[in-house]
Design a protein around this motif. Structure first.
Motif, PDB file in Angstrom:
ATOM      1  N   GLN A  74       0.848  -1.189   0.000  1.00 36.67           N
ATOM      2  CA  GLN A  74       0.000   0.000   0.000  1.00 36.67           C
ATOM      3  C   GLN A  74       0.886   1.242   0.000  1.00 36.67           C
ATOM      4  O   GLN A  74       1.601   1.506   0.950  1.00 36.67           O
ATOM      5  CB  GLN A  74      -0.914   0.016   1.223  1.00 36.67           C
ATOM      6  CG  GLN A  74      -1.816   1.239   1.349  1.00 36.67           C
ATOM      7  CD  GLN A  74      -2.701   1.477   0.136  1.00 36.67           C
ATOM      8  OE1 GLN A  74      -2.377   2.298  -0.740  1.00 36.67           O
ATOM      9  NE2 GLN A  74      -3.807   0.744   0.078  1.00 36.67           N
ATOM     10  N   ASN A  76      -0.375   4.436  -0.642  1.00 39.06           N
ATOM     11  CA  ASN A  76      -1.099   5.636  -0.232  1.00 39.06           C
ATOM     12  C   ASN A  76      -0.871   5.805   1.257  1.00 39.06           C
ATOM     13  O   ASN A  76      -1.368   5.026   2.070  1.00 39.06           O
ATOM     14  CB  ASN A  76      -2.591   5.496  -0.537  1.00 39.06           C
ATOM     15  CG  ASN A  76      -3.405   6.697  -0.037  1.00 39.06           C
ATOM     16  OD1 ASN A  76      -2.861   7.657   0.521  1.00 39.06           O
ATOM     17  ND2 ASN A  76      -4.709   6.648  -0.244  1.00 39.06           N
ATOM     18  N   GLN A  79      -3.912   5.713   3.637  1.00 39.04           N
ATOM     19  CA  GLN A  79      -4.734   4.517   3.742  1.00 39.04           C
ATOM     20  C   GLN A  79      -4.298   3.655   4.923  1.00 39.04           C
ATOM     21  O   GLN A  79      -3.124   3.649   5.304  1.00 39.04           O
ATOM     22  CB  GLN A  79      -4.639   3.721   2.430  1.00 39.04           C
ATOM     23  CG  GLN A  79      -5.892   2.975   2.052  1.00 39.04           C
ATOM     24  CD  GLN A  79      -5.982   1.587   2.672  1.00 39.04           C
ATOM     25  OE1 GLN A  79      -5.035   1.079   3.245  1.00 39.04           O
ATOM     26  NE2 GLN A  79      -7.158   0.979   2.547  1.00 39.04           N
ATOM     27  N   TRP A  90       6.729   8.089   0.381  1.00 40.78           N
ATOM     28  CA  TRP A  90       5.780   9.105  -0.078  1.00 40.78           C
ATOM     29  C   TRP A  90       6.391  10.511   0.010  1.00 40.78           C
ATOM     30  O   TRP A  90       6.242  11.330  -0.894  1.00 40.78           O
ATOM     31  CB  TRP A  90       4.520   9.017   0.776  1.00 40.78           C
ATOM     32  CG  TRP A  90       3.451  10.030   0.498  1.00 40.78           C
ATOM     33  CD1 TRP A  90       3.399  11.321   0.948  1.00 40.78           C
ATOM     34  CD2 TRP A  90       2.269   9.834  -0.291  1.00 40.78           C
ATOM     35  NE1 TRP A  90       2.260  11.944   0.505  1.00 40.78           N
ATOM     36  CE2 TRP A  90       1.552  11.061  -0.260  1.00 40.78           C
ATOM     37  CE3 TRP A  90       1.744   8.766  -1.000  1.00 40.78           C
ATOM     38  CZ2 TRP A  90       0.333  11.215  -0.921  1.00 40.78           C
ATOM     39  CZ3 TRP A  90       0.527   8.929  -1.655  1.00 40.78           C
ATOM     40  CH2 TRP A  90      -0.163  10.133  -1.619  1.00 40.78           C
ATOM     41  N   LEU A 204      -3.317  15.080  -0.585  1.00 38.51           N
ATOM     42  CA  LEU A 204      -3.644  14.179  -1.679  1.00 38.51           C
ATOM     43  C   LEU A 204      -3.966  14.949  -2.953  1.00 38.51           C
ATOM     44  O   LEU A 204      -4.622  15.993  -2.915  1.00 38.51           O
ATOM     45  CB  LEU A 204      -4.857  13.321  -1.308  1.00 38.51           C
ATOM     46  CG  LEU A 204      -4.601  12.060  -0.486  1.00 38.51           C
ATOM     47  CD1 LEU A 204      -5.934  11.454  -0.062  1.00 38.51           C
ATOM     48  CD2 LEU A 204      -3.787  11.051  -1.278  1.00 38.51           C
ATOM     49  N   VAL A 208      -7.354  11.556  -6.470  1.00 35.36           N
ATOM     50  CA  VAL A 208      -7.677  10.500  -5.496  1.00 35.36           C
ATOM     51  C   VAL A 208      -8.992  10.876  -4.828  1.00 35.36           C
ATOM     52  O   VAL A 208      -9.061  11.142  -3.626  1.00 35.36           O
ATOM     53  CB  VAL A 208      -6.541  10.330  -4.464  1.00 35.36           C
ATOM     54  CG1 VAL A 208      -6.758   9.057  -3.641  1.00 35.36           C
ATOM     55  CG2 VAL A 208      -5.183  10.254  -5.160  1.00 35.36           C
ATOM     56  N   TYR A 214      -8.557   5.604  -3.815  1.00 36.01           N
ATOM     57  CA  TYR A 214      -7.948   5.816  -2.491  1.00 36.01           C
ATOM     58  C   TYR A 214      -7.427   4.507  -1.910  1.00 36.01           C
ATOM     59  O   TYR A 214      -6.298   4.435  -1.414  1.00 36.01           O
ATOM     60  CB  TYR A 214      -8.988   6.440  -1.564  1.00 36.01           C
ATOM     61  CG  TYR A 214      -8.498   6.788  -0.177  1.00 36.01           C
ATOM     62  CD1 TYR A 214      -8.017   8.060   0.112  1.00 36.01           C
ATOM     63  CD2 TYR A 214      -8.556   5.856   0.867  1.00 36.01           C
ATOM     64  CE1 TYR A 214      -7.593   8.397   1.394  1.00 36.01           C
ATOM     65  CE2 TYR A 214      -8.133   6.186   2.142  1.00 36.01           C
ATOM     66  CZ  TYR A 214      -7.652   7.452   2.391  1.00 36.01           C
ATOM     67  OH  TYR A 214      -7.237   7.778   3.658  1.00 36.01           O
ATOM     68  N   TYR A 218      -3.112   2.820  -5.237  1.00 31.22           N
ATOM     69  CA  TYR A 218      -1.691   2.806  -4.914  1.00 31.22           C
ATOM     70  C   TYR A 218      -1.204   1.412  -4.498  1.00 31.22           C
ATOM     71  O   TYR A 218      -0.113   1.285  -3.964  1.00 31.22           O
ATOM     72  CB  TYR A 218      -1.394   3.788  -3.781  1.00 31.22           C
ATOM     73  CG  TYR A 218      -1.358   5.243  -4.197  1.00 31.22           C
ATOM     74  CD1 TYR A 218      -0.157   5.868  -4.562  1.00 31.22           C
ATOM     75  CD2 TYR A 218      -2.507   6.010  -4.217  1.00 31.22           C
ATOM     76  CE1 TYR A 218      -0.117   7.204  -4.922  1.00 31.22           C
ATOM     77  CE2 TYR A 218      -2.482   7.354  -4.577  1.00 31.22           C
ATOM     78  CZ  TYR A 218      -1.283   7.943  -4.926  1.00 31.22           C
ATOM     79  OH  TYR A 218      -1.250   9.273  -5.275  1.00 31.22           O
TER      80      TYR A 218
END
Length: 572
Positions: A74, A76, A79, A90, A204, A208, A214, A218
Motif C-alpha cells: 500500500q 497511499n 490509507q 511518499w 492528496l 484521489v 484511495y 496505490y
C-alpha cells in the motif's frame, strides 16, 4: 501508519502513527547504538544528531542508497494499510507542505504556501492557506484549494468506504472552501481545534477522489504524475523492493542536492553486510551485534538520537484464550519489561525506565506513567492468582488449561537479528513461569505490514512512532473503537470514542493534554490490550559526510524534525 501523527513500525525492536517493525534497524533511521559516548541514559530529554548543514555546505550531485524494511504494497500513506515505510517513500515525491524543527516548532513550506493564517471566528478555529502561485502537480495541473478539500473529504470518516489510517483532526473540520480564488483554501473547524498545525502536512492529489482509487489505486503502484517536489520516481520494482528517485525537472524550488536516491528492501542481516561492503550509505545499528560490526570502521559516523517511539506488546482479544481482560492483564504482569529492555539495549550504553504512555514520550511536558497508574506491576504471583481466578489451572506439564483448552498462543517476530529472537525467547520463558505457553513464529520483515494489518495473529511486538509533538490529538488512533491501523487488540470501548471527542473541544493545549493523560489511565485500566515496552535510542551508522539526515517523518535522528528533502546529501 499514520497521517503524520503516529505510525506503525515493525519487529521487536514505530505516535503520527505509522506502522513499523520493532527490529534492530534495517531502515535508515532505526536503531540504537552504544559507542560508549556517555549519552546512554535516555528518554528524559530530546537529543538530535543528524549532521545539520546549510545548503551551501552540501555538494551538488552524487547518489545515496538506503535500506528500508519493506516497500509496502500500500503506497497511499493515508490509507490504513500504509506504514511508516509507506510514509517515508511518499515524502520523497509528494509535497512537503509543512516543516518541523527537531523540538517540534512548526513552519510552512514557502515552495507550496505563501501564507497561513489562523484565527477564531464564532467559536470556530479557522485556518486560511494561501497557495504559492507556482505550485503545481507533476501532471501540470495547479495545486489549488481542492487539494485541501480532497485531503479532508477522504480522511474525515464521513464516508466509511475510504479506509483511512486515521481521521483524527480531519473529522473535526466543518468545511473546506475556496477563499479569494482557487489558490486559497479556508478550513473551518467545528469549534476549537488546538492541534491544527498537525494537519495537511501531507496532501492528496484531487485525482484521489473516490474510494476505489484511495484504497486500491496505490496498491503495488506509485503515482509520480500525482506528486510534486524536488524528486520524482525514476523506477520501482515491488518484487525486489527497490525504489529509485531522480531529480524532478518540473520542480520550481531549490533543486535536490542528489542526482539519485535509492531505497532497497533488506532484512537486518543483509543491511549490515551491505553497509560493510559499501553497497548502502546508512543503516540502523540498534543492537550490540550490529554496533560491534561497524563501530571501528573508518570513514563512518555513528549518530545517536532520541527515538520518537514506543515499542508495544499487543494482545488480540478476538482470540478465545485472550478474550478475558483479566487474562490479558495477568499475561502483561507476568512480563518483566526491564529485563526485556536490558536484552534489547545490551551493548548500547543505554538504559531507561519503562515507558508508561502511548500518548506522550517521557521527555514531553505533561507526560506521566499511565500504565502504572492503571494498575500494572510485574508480579508473577499476582499474575498467577489472576489466572487461577479466571479459571485457568495448571496441568501436569505446567501449562494452564480451561475447558479442555491450553492457554497457548503465538507471537510472530519480524526480522532475523539475534537480539529480536533473544527478546522473544525471554518473554516465552517469563510466561512459562506463570503457566502460559507462548510460541514464536518467525516472519520476514517484508511481511510485517501484511501480517499485522491482516489481524491474523494472537500477540504482536511492534512500535508506534510519532511525527509531531501533538500526542493527545491522535488518541483515537490508539483508543477509539473505529481505529483500524494501530490498535488491533480488539479491546477498544465505543464509550471512549465520545470521551475522546469531548476532550478535543478543550481549546487550550496544556489543559487538553492533562485531561487526555487522565483518560488514558482510565482506558488502560479496563482494556489491557496494549502494553508499552520501551522507547530506546535511535542509532545509525553513515558513511562520513552524509548531511541533513532523515528529513522525512518517522525516520529517527532529528527528533520531531521534518526537513526539506532537497537538502539531504553529501557535505562538501
Amino acid at each position: 501508519m499514520r497521517l503524520g501523527k503516529k505510525a506503525v513500525v515493525a519487529g521487536v525492536a514505530a505516535l503520527a502513527l505509522a506502522l513499523s517493525a520493532c527490529g534492530s534497524g534495517g531502515s535508515s533511521g532505526s536503531g540504537g547504538d552504544g559507542n560508549g559516548d556517555g549519552a546512554g541514559q535516555g528518554s528524559t530529554e530530546l537529543l538530535a544528531d543528524y549532521n545539520p548543514q546549510p545548503r551551501d555546505k552540501v555538494k551538488d550531485g552524487g547518489t545515496v542508497t538506503l535500506p528500508i524494511t519493506e516497500v509496502s504494497a500500500q503506497q497511499n500513506t493515508f490509507q490504513a494499510d500504509g506504514s511508516a515505510y509507506t510514509n517515508q517513500l511518499w515524502t520523497w515525491y509528494n509535497p512537503q507542505m509543512m516543516f518541523f524543527s527537531p523540538e517540534g516548532e512548526w513552519s510552512f513550506n514557502k515552495d507550496y504556501l505563501s501564507d497561513v493564517k489562523d484565527e477564531e471566528k464564532d467559536g470556530n478555529t479557522v485556518i486560511t492557506y494561501t497557495i504559492n502561485p507556482k505550485a503545481k502537480w507533476n501532471d501540470g495541473s495547479p495545486i489549488t484549494w481542492e487539494t485541501f478539500k480532497t485531503t479532508w473529504e477522504t480522511n474525515n470518516g464521513k464516508n466509511s468506504k475510504y479506509i483511512a489510517s486515521s481521521t483524527d483532526g480531519y473529522s473535526q473540520i466543518k468545511s473546506v472552501t475556496k477563499g479569494a480564488d482557487d489558490k486559497q483554501a479556508v478550513v473551518t473547524f467545528d469549534g476549537p481545534w488546538a492541534w491544527w498545525q498537525g494537519l495537511f502536512n501531507l496532501v492528496l492529489n484531487p485525482h484521489v477522489d473516490n474510494p476505489d482509487v484511495y484504497n486500491k489505486g496505490y496498491l503495488n503502484k506509485m503515482h509520480p504524475e500525482w506528486g510534486a517536489g524536488p524528486y520524482t520516481i525514476d523506477n520501482v520494482d515491488f518484487k525486489t523492493g527497490i525504489v529509485n528517485f531522480k531529480q524532478n525537472p518540473k520542480w520550481w524550488g531549490d533543486k535536490g542536492k542528489l542526482d539519485k536516491l535509492t531505497f532497497k528492501q533488506m532484512e537486518d542481516t543483509a543491511s549490515i553486510n551491505a553497509f560493510k561492503n559499501g553497497e548502502i550509505d546508512q543503516t540502523g545499528v540498534a543492537t550490540k551485534d550490529r554496533l560491534a560490526q561497524v563501530k571501528d570502521m573508518p570513514d563512518t559516523t555513528i549518530h545517536r538520537a532520541t527515538r520518537l517511539y514506543v515499542g508495544v506488546f499487543e494482545l488480540n482479544a478476538d482470540r478465545p484464550v485472550l478474550k478475558d481482560a483479566k487474562v490479558r492483564q495477568a499475561i502483561m504482569e507476568g512480563i518483566d519489561r526491564q529485563t526485556v529492555a536490558k536484552i534489547r539495549f545490551n551493548g548500547l550504553d543505554y538504559s531507561e525506565k519503562p515507558p508508561g504512555s502511548l500518548n506522550l514520550l517521557p521527555f514531553q511536558d505533561g507526560y506521566k506513567d499511565s500504565f502504572t497508574e492503571a494498575g500494572y506491576k510485574y508480579d508473577k504471583a499476582a499474575a498467577g492468582k489472576m489466572l487461577d481466578e479466571a479459571g485457568w489451572t495448571k496441568g501436569s506439564d505446567g501449562i494452564r488449561e480451561k475447558d479442555g483448552k491450553k492457554l497457548t498462543f503465538e507471537l510472530p517476530l519480524t526480522g532475523d537479528d539475534p537480539s529480536i529472537i533473544a527478546q522473544g525467547k525471554a518473554i516465552v520463558s517469563m510466561l512459562k513461569e506463570i503457566g502460559v505457553d507462548m510460541k514464536i513464529k518467525q516472519i520476514a520483515s517484508a511481511d510485517f505490514s501484511n501480517v499485522f494489518s491482516g489481524g491474523d495473529w494472537d500477540a504482536f511486538l511492534l512500535g508506534f512512532t510519532q511525527s509531531d509533538p501533538f500526542g493527545v490529538a491522535y488518541m483515537c488512533q490508539l483508543y477509539c473503537s473505529s481505529s483500524t491501523s494501530l490498535n488491533k487488540s480488539a479491546t477498544a470501548d465505543k464509550a471512549d470514542d465520545a470521551k475522546i471527542e469531548a476532550l478535543w473541544k478543550i481549546s487550550d493545549q496544556k489543559e487538553q493534554t492533562e485531561a487526555g493523560m487522565k483518560l488514558e489511565v482510565e482506558i488502560m485500566k479496563k482494556t489491557w490490550g496494549i502494553m508499552p515496552m520501551w522507547n530506546g535510542p535511535s542509532i545509525s551508522v553513515t558513511k562520513k559526510g552524509l548531511a541533513n539526515l532523515t528529513p522525512e517523518p518517522y525516520s529517527g535522528l532529528d527528533g520531531f524534525g521534518i526537513q526539506p528533502v532537497q537538502n539531504f546529501g553529501w557535505q562538501k
